[in-house]
Scaffold this active site. Structure first.
Site, PDB file in Angstrom:
ATOM      1  NE  ARG A   1       7.377   0.850   4.710  1.00 26.91           N
ATOM      2  CZ  ARG A   1       6.171   0.296   4.709  1.00 26.91           C
ATOM      3  NH1 ARG A   1       6.027  -0.977   4.392  1.00 26.91           N
ATOM      4  NH2 ARG A   1       5.104   0.999   5.026  1.00 26.91           N
TER       5      ARG A   1
ATOM      6  NE  ARG B   1      -1.678  -2.174   2.747  1.00 23.81           N
ATOM      7  CZ  ARG B   1      -1.809  -3.432   2.331  1.00 23.81           C
ATOM      8  NH1 ARG B   1      -2.852  -3.793   1.679  1.00 23.81           N
ATOM      9  NH2 ARG B   1      -0.879  -4.343   2.615  1.00 23.81           N
ATOM     10  CB  THR B   2       3.464   2.566   2.240  1.00 22.64           C
ATOM     11  OG1 THR B   2       2.723   2.155   3.378  1.00 22.64           O
ATOM     12  CG2 THR B   2       4.089   3.922   2.500  1.00 22.64           C
TER      13      THR B   2
ATOM     14  CE  LYS C   1      26.277  -3.489  -7.177  1.00 26.88           C
ATOM     15  NZ  LYS C   1      26.494  -2.468  -8.237  1.00 26.88           N
TER      16      LYS C   1
ATOM     17  CG  HIS D   1       3.864   4.083   8.559  1.00 27.21           C
ATOM     18  ND1 HIS D   1       3.912   4.892   7.443  1.00 27.21           N
ATOM     19  CD2 HIS D   1       3.477   2.859   8.121  1.00 27.21           C
ATOM     20  CE1 HIS D   1       3.558   4.175   6.383  1.00 27.21           C
ATOM     21  NE2 HIS D   1       3.297   2.945   6.771  1.00 27.21           N
TER      22      HIS D   1
END
Ligand code: NCD
Length: 308
Positions: A101, A51-52, A80, A129
């Protein structure tokens, strides 16, 4: 507001303006379809999301802008060994706004200190959030008509659930909001939130261990998933994962106008039988997330429909 890292970066007035703009976008979509033409949003997702990330991307597309980014740490140079700071410095040269995120608490904050491009925290570990909070506030405002004078129950993983932590902070600023915390002992709300938010602001709250004992009092029931990825051992997760399941039986004693919310994804904490109950608001909530992110992107980029 340069960056959005913590829900408290937004004043109550700024939240009102964002919700108003999001409402207007729903009513007049055509007015907004080119406001972000030639602008780019980068979505840097070091942790899974449906969703986000997709609502951010859909939001930017519906504003006429473009999107670029990655959806897992494995597909970026983090694999890496690149640091978040380096990644963000580079991406700041490719995009006008960044949604990020990360599993580590504070990573978006660290990133925001390195660049001038606005950074939006799209979830940092078990911490915050803020754009889910905007989604939640928009849902509450539209479904209940107000953000004050409410009794809100929050149920499930209150320890690791960042959506809960952010929503509590944001809701603590509205008048006469009572919080009911429903969780097993092991997943109770962190002490720092109890002290810094509830006790410091003299907010009425209680902690209970069953849903049944509080169901009739609630105006809002915010269900959450037990956050498997934040557990240190699998056995604890397995023992706690089904602590609370909302089903038709438990709904019998709830108010007629209860609003059931869930940031999603759901695992099995809400029976699918509840989905057809008119009080189930969680799919609408996910949709509102797109509109409020449109409002947020516009506001952070300083664009408005009137200039077009
Ligand atoms: C939440 C999250 O990522 O914290 N999901 C979301 O953004 N809608 C909740 C969760 O993962 O349980």
């Amino acid at each position: 507001m340069k960056h959005l890292i913590d829900p408290m970066d937004l004043s109550v007035e700024e939240i009102d303006q964002l919700l108003e703009l999001a409402d207007d976008i729903i009513l007049h979509k055509e007015k907004y379809q080119e406001v972000c033409k030639h602008k780019k949003l980068a979505t840097l997702f070091f942790e899974p999301s449906t969703r986000t990330r997709l609502s951010f991307e859909a939001a930017m597309m519906e504003l006429g802008g473009n999107v670029l980014g990655f959806s897992s740490a494995d597909s970026s140079s983090a694999a890496k060994g690149e640091t978040v700071s380096d990644t963000v410095r580079v991406v700041a040269g490719y995009a006008d706004i960044i949604a990020m995120r990360h599993p580590k608490e504070g990573a978006p904050y660290v990133a925001s200190r390195k660049v001038d491009v606005p950074i939006i925290n799209a979830g940092d570990g078990g911490h915050n959030h803020p754009t889910q909070t905007l989604t939640d506030l928009m849902t509450i405002k539209r479904e209940k008509g107000r953000l004050d004078n409410l009794t809100i129950g929050m149920c499930g993983d209150l320890k690791f659930g960042r959506t809960v932590h952010s929503l509590i902070k944001a809701m603590s600023r509205y008048e006469n909001v009572t919080f009911v915390m429903i969780s097993p002992e092991e997943l109770r709300l962190p002490e720092y939130i109890i002290k810094d938010v509830f006790e410091r602001n003299n907010i009425t709250y209680k902690e209970v261990r069953t849903m049944e004992e509080v169901m009739p009092e609630l105006d809002i029931l915010y269900m959450t998933r037990v956050q498997k990825e934040r557990f240190f051992n699998e056995a604890d997760y397995v023992r706690l994962k089904d602590s609370f399941i909302l089903d038709e039986k438990k709904m019998e004693t709830a108010k007629e106008d209860l609003c059931i919310m869930h940031p999603l994804p759901r695992v099995n904490e809400i029976s699918t039988k509840v989905d057809d109950d008119p009080r189930a608001c969680y799919f609408k909530q996910a949709l509102y997330g797109k509109y409020v992110r449109m409002a947020l992107i516009m506001t952070m980029l300083g664009v408005s429909a009137d200039e077009n």
